[in-house]
Design a protein around this motif. Structure first.
Motif, PDB file in Angstrom:
ATOM      1  N   THR A 121       4.849  -8.891   0.412  1.00  0.00           N
ATOM      2  CA  THR A 121       3.785  -9.294  -0.501  1.00  0.00           C
ATOM      3  C   THR A 121       4.392 -10.221  -1.547  1.00  0.00           C
ATOM      4  O   THR A 121       5.601 -10.457  -1.562  1.00  0.00           O
ATOM      5  CB  THR A 121       3.150  -8.073  -1.187  1.00  0.00           C
ATOM      6  N   HIS A 122       3.555 -10.746  -2.440  1.00  0.00           N
ATOM      7  CA  HIS A 122       4.059 -11.651  -3.481  1.00  0.00           C
ATOM      8  C   HIS A 122       5.137 -10.938  -4.295  1.00  0.00           C
ATOM      9  O   HIS A 122       4.944  -9.814  -4.764  1.00  0.00           O
ATOM     10  CB  HIS A 122       2.912 -12.093  -4.384  1.00  0.00           C
ATOM     11  N   GLU A 123       6.276 -11.606  -4.461  1.00  0.00           N
ATOM     12  CA  GLU A 123       7.442 -10.964  -5.063  1.00  0.00           C
ATOM     13  C   GLU A 123       7.293 -10.669  -6.548  1.00  0.00           C
ATOM     14  O   GLU A 123       8.072  -9.880  -7.098  1.00  0.00           O
ATOM     15  CB  GLU A 123       8.675 -11.839  -4.843  1.00  0.00           C
ATOM     16  N   ASP A 128       4.920  -5.919  -9.538  1.00  0.00           N
ATOM     17  CA  ASP A 128       5.668  -4.699  -9.827  1.00  0.00           C
ATOM     18  C   ASP A 128       4.823  -3.518  -9.370  1.00  0.00           C
ATOM     19  O   ASP A 128       3.890  -3.107 -10.072  1.00  0.00           O
ATOM     20  CB  ASP A 128       5.978  -4.599 -11.321  1.00  0.00           C
ATOM     21  N   PHE A 129       5.121  -2.972  -8.214  1.00  0.00           N
ATOM     22  CA  PHE A 129       4.301  -1.892  -7.673  1.00  0.00           C
ATOM     23  C   PHE A 129       4.525  -0.572  -8.389  1.00  0.00           C
ATOM     24  O   PHE A 129       3.795   0.393  -8.145  1.00  0.00           O
ATOM     25  CB  PHE A 129       4.528  -1.745  -6.165  1.00  0.00           C
ATOM     26  N   SER A 130       5.511  -0.493  -9.287  1.00  0.00           N
ATOM     27  CA  SER A 130       5.659   0.695 -10.123  1.00  0.00           C
ATOM     28  C   SER A 130       4.694   0.648 -11.309  1.00  0.00           C
ATOM     29  O   SER A 130       4.282   1.687 -11.818  1.00  0.00           O
ATOM     30  CB  SER A 130       7.091   0.805 -10.653  1.00  0.00           C
ATOM     31  N   ASN A 131       4.358  -0.555 -11.730  1.00  0.00           N
ATOM     32  CA  ASN A 131       3.473  -0.725 -12.889  1.00  0.00           C
ATOM     33  C   ASN A 131       2.734  -2.055 -12.754  1.00  0.00           C
ATOM     34  O   ASN A 131       2.997  -3.011 -13.470  1.00  0.00           O
ATOM     35  CB  ASN A 131       4.295  -0.690 -14.186  1.00  0.00           C
ATOM     36  N   PRO A 132       1.785  -2.135 -11.814  1.00  0.00           N
ATOM     37  CA  PRO A 132       1.138  -3.422 -11.521  1.00  0.00           C
ATOM     38  C   PRO A 132       0.251  -3.919 -12.658  1.00  0.00           C
ATOM     39  O   PRO A 132      -0.401  -3.131 -13.346  1.00  0.00           O
ATOM     40  CB  PRO A 132       0.306  -3.118 -10.269  1.00  0.00           C
ATOM     41  N   ASP A 133       0.249  -5.239 -12.833  1.00  0.00           N
ATOM     42  CA  ASP A 133      -0.615  -5.909 -13.801  1.00  0.00           C
ATOM     43  C   ASP A 133      -1.923  -6.252 -13.093  1.00  0.00           C
ATOM     44  O   ASP A 133      -2.007  -7.232 -12.362  1.00  0.00           O
ATOM     45  CB  ASP A 133       0.079  -7.171 -14.315  1.00  0.00           C
ATOM     46  N   TYR A 134      -2.959  -5.456 -13.329  1.00  0.00           N
ATOM     47  CA  TYR A 134      -4.217  -5.642 -12.608  1.00  0.00           C
ATOM     48  C   TYR A 134      -4.993  -6.865 -13.084  1.00  0.00           C
ATOM     49  O   TYR A 134      -5.865  -7.355 -12.365  1.00  0.00           O
ATOM     50  CB  TYR A 134      -5.085  -4.390 -12.736  1.00  0.00           C
ATOM     51  N   ASP A 136      16.961   2.076 -10.792  1.00  0.00           N
ATOM     52  CA  ASP A 136      15.920   1.070 -11.064  1.00  0.00           C
ATOM     53  C   ASP A 136      15.934  -0.120 -10.109  1.00  0.00           C
ATOM     54  O   ASP A 136      15.125  -1.042 -10.267  1.00  0.00           O
ATOM     55  CB  ASP A 136      15.988   0.560 -12.513  1.00  0.00           C
ATOM     56  N   SER A 137      16.822  -0.138  -9.116  1.00  0.00           N
ATOM     57  CA  SER A 137      16.738  -1.199  -8.101  1.00  0.00           C
ATOM     58  C   SER A 137      15.598  -0.868  -7.155  1.00  0.00           C
ATOM     59  O   SER A 137      15.202   0.292  -7.014  1.00  0.00           O
ATOM     60  CB  SER A 137      18.051  -1.339  -7.336  1.00  0.00           C
ATOM     61  N   TYR A 138      15.065  -1.877  -6.499  1.00  0.00           N
ATOM     62  CA  TYR A 138      13.895  -1.640  -5.658  1.00  0.00           C
ATOM     63  C   TYR A 138      13.815  -2.678  -4.540  1.00  0.00           C
ATOM     64  O   TYR A 138      14.438  -3.735  -4.601  1.00  0.00           O
ATOM     65  CB  TYR A 138      12.605  -1.689  -6.486  1.00  0.00           C
ATOM     66  N   THR A 139      13.037  -2.343  -3.533  1.00  0.00           N
ATOM     67  CA  THR A 139      12.724  -3.291  -2.472  1.00  0.00           C
ATOM     68  C   THR A 139      11.369  -3.923  -2.756  1.00  0.00           C
ATOM     69  O   THR A 139      10.498  -3.292  -3.364  1.00  0.00           O
ATOM     70  CB  THR A 139      12.637  -2.592  -1.109  1.00  0.00           C
ATOM     71  N   PHE A 140      11.182  -5.164  -2.340  1.00  0.00           N
ATOM     72  CA  PHE A 140       9.839  -5.745  -2.384  1.00  0.00           C
ATOM     73  C   PHE A 140       8.935  -4.953  -1.443  1.00  0.00           C
ATOM     74  O   PHE A 140       9.400  -4.371  -0.455  1.00  0.00           O
ATOM     75  CB  PHE A 140       9.866  -7.212  -1.950  1.00  0.00           C
ATOM     76  N   VAL A 191       8.536   6.191  -3.773  1.00  0.00           N
ATOM     77  CA  VAL A 191       8.011   5.518  -2.591  1.00  0.00           C
ATOM     78  C   VAL A 191       6.517   5.280  -2.742  1.00  0.00           C
ATOM     79  O   VAL A 191       5.774   6.174  -3.155  1.00  0.00           O
ATOM     80  CB  VAL A 191       8.257   6.352  -1.306  1.00  0.00           C
ATOM     81  N   VAL A 192       6.074   4.066  -2.403  1.00  0.00           N
ATOM     82  CA  VAL A 192       4.650   3.728  -2.333  1.00  0.00           C
ATOM     83  C   VAL A 192       4.388   3.142  -0.953  1.00  0.00           C
ATOM     84  O   VAL A 192       5.110   2.250  -0.507  1.00  0.00           O
ATOM     85  CB  VAL A 192       4.247   2.714  -3.416  1.00  0.00           C
ATOM     86  N   LEU A 193       3.369   3.658  -0.256  1.00  0.00           N
ATOM     87  CA  LEU A 193       3.042   3.218   1.095  1.00  0.00           C
ATOM     88  C   LEU A 193       1.595   2.747   1.180  1.00  0.00           C
ATOM     89  O   LEU A 193       0.722   3.266   0.494  1.00  0.00           O
ATOM     90  CB  LEU A 193       3.202   4.376   2.102  1.00  0.00           C
TER      91      LEU A 193
END
Length: 288
Positions: free
Chosen positions: A179-181, A184-190, A134-138, A159-161
């Motif tokens: 991008t803004h830290e 959460d690119f795994s589950n973004p709040d739109y 569950d660790s990730y890069t910005f 991976v998301v590109l």
């Protein structure tokens, strides 16, 4: 976000790679490109603990950037053996970022070769990246906008590109590579980040021995589904626009950012984060 699956091939010829992926600058996963490497059978967390256990490694976590932080300055340090034990024991946010194995553990060079994909790889810059579950890069792109081959070992990594053409939808922080830290690119709040709904990118999950090609300057977010590590090899950008941008990042941007942190402190970081939102909303004509 509209995320297409990254194409996958078991193996590929040099000509097919150049024509089908490098020239059009499209990502691809090569599933069986390194099965002949000794590393394919040897490289796992236990092996890294065995050959590099006594080395002190730099660690990074997901804390927001602070003005006092230096450029790529580690948040902690630990013996590699203790770090591997930590990865196996419990989830941790600590990651190893840009660890040069060529310099630190020369014996590991015998476990891999530099593949011929038709691009001239920089042989002095093989880098390792480690992370716990569950660790990730910005979401970020590399300072030199290089062509990157990302070889994954032990476990799974999400991976998301995004290509650089999607930057205006990603809430890029000015004078930086991220991008803004808070996203959460795994589950973004739109609701909070509405411009992301317009972003078109790619996704995949990497498993042991698979190789991801990331074209020049691609934004990338990576999340470890299980403890594991990867190695990246890179080739210089060929596009003149990307080369110019890389030169600016290396020669001017990073030093300007460090200077402004010293002069303005946390106000500089806060201003950049606010600008990431206001500039994106303005370009996308989104009411704040």
């Amino acid at each position: 976000m509209k995320l297409a699956d990254i194409p996958r091939v078991k193996y590929i010829t040099k000509d097919n790679f150049i024509n089908d992926y490098f020239k059009p600058q499209k990502p691809v996963v090569l599933e069986e490109a390194i099965v002949d490497w000794p590393a394919f059978n040897k490289w796992n967390l236990d092996y890294m603990k065995e050959v590099a256990g006594d080395i002190t490694v730099p660690l990074y976590d997901n804390r927001p950037v602070q003005h006092k932080d230096g450029f790529n300055e580690p948040h902690a340090k630990m013996k590699m053996a203790d770090y591997v034990d930590l990865l196996k024991k419990e989830p941790t946010k600590y990651r190893i970022f840009l660890w040069n194995i060529l310099k630190e553990v020369p014996a590991l060079q015998k476990d891999y070769t530099f593949p011929d994909f038709g691009l001239k790889l920089l042989k002095g810059l093989p880098m390792l990246f480690f992370g716990g579950r569950d660790s990730y890069t910005f979401m970020h792109y590399d300072i030199d906008l290089a062509n990157i081959f990302h070889f994954h070992f032990d476990g799974e990594k999400e991976v998301v590109l995004f290509p650089q053409s999607e930057t205006e939808n990603l809430y890029k922080v000015p004078h930086s590579l991220i991008t803004h830290e808070s996203i959460d690119f795994s589950n973004p709040d739109y609701d909070k980040w509405p411009a992301l709904k317009n972003a078109n990118g790619f996704k995949t999950t990497l498993k042991h021995g698979e190789v991801l090609y990331m074209p020049e300057g691609y934004w990338h977010y990576m999340k470890y589904n299980t403890p594991g590590f990867s190695m990246s090899l890179r080739a210089l950008a060929r596009n003149p626009k990307n080369l110019a941008k890389a030169s600016y990042n290396i020669v001017i941007m990073r030093y300007y950012d460090v200077l402004m942190r010293k002069l303005k402190g946390q106000d500089w970081i806060d201003w950049k984060n606010k600008k990431a939102i206001s500039r994106t909303n303005k370009k996308q004509k989104i009411q704040a």
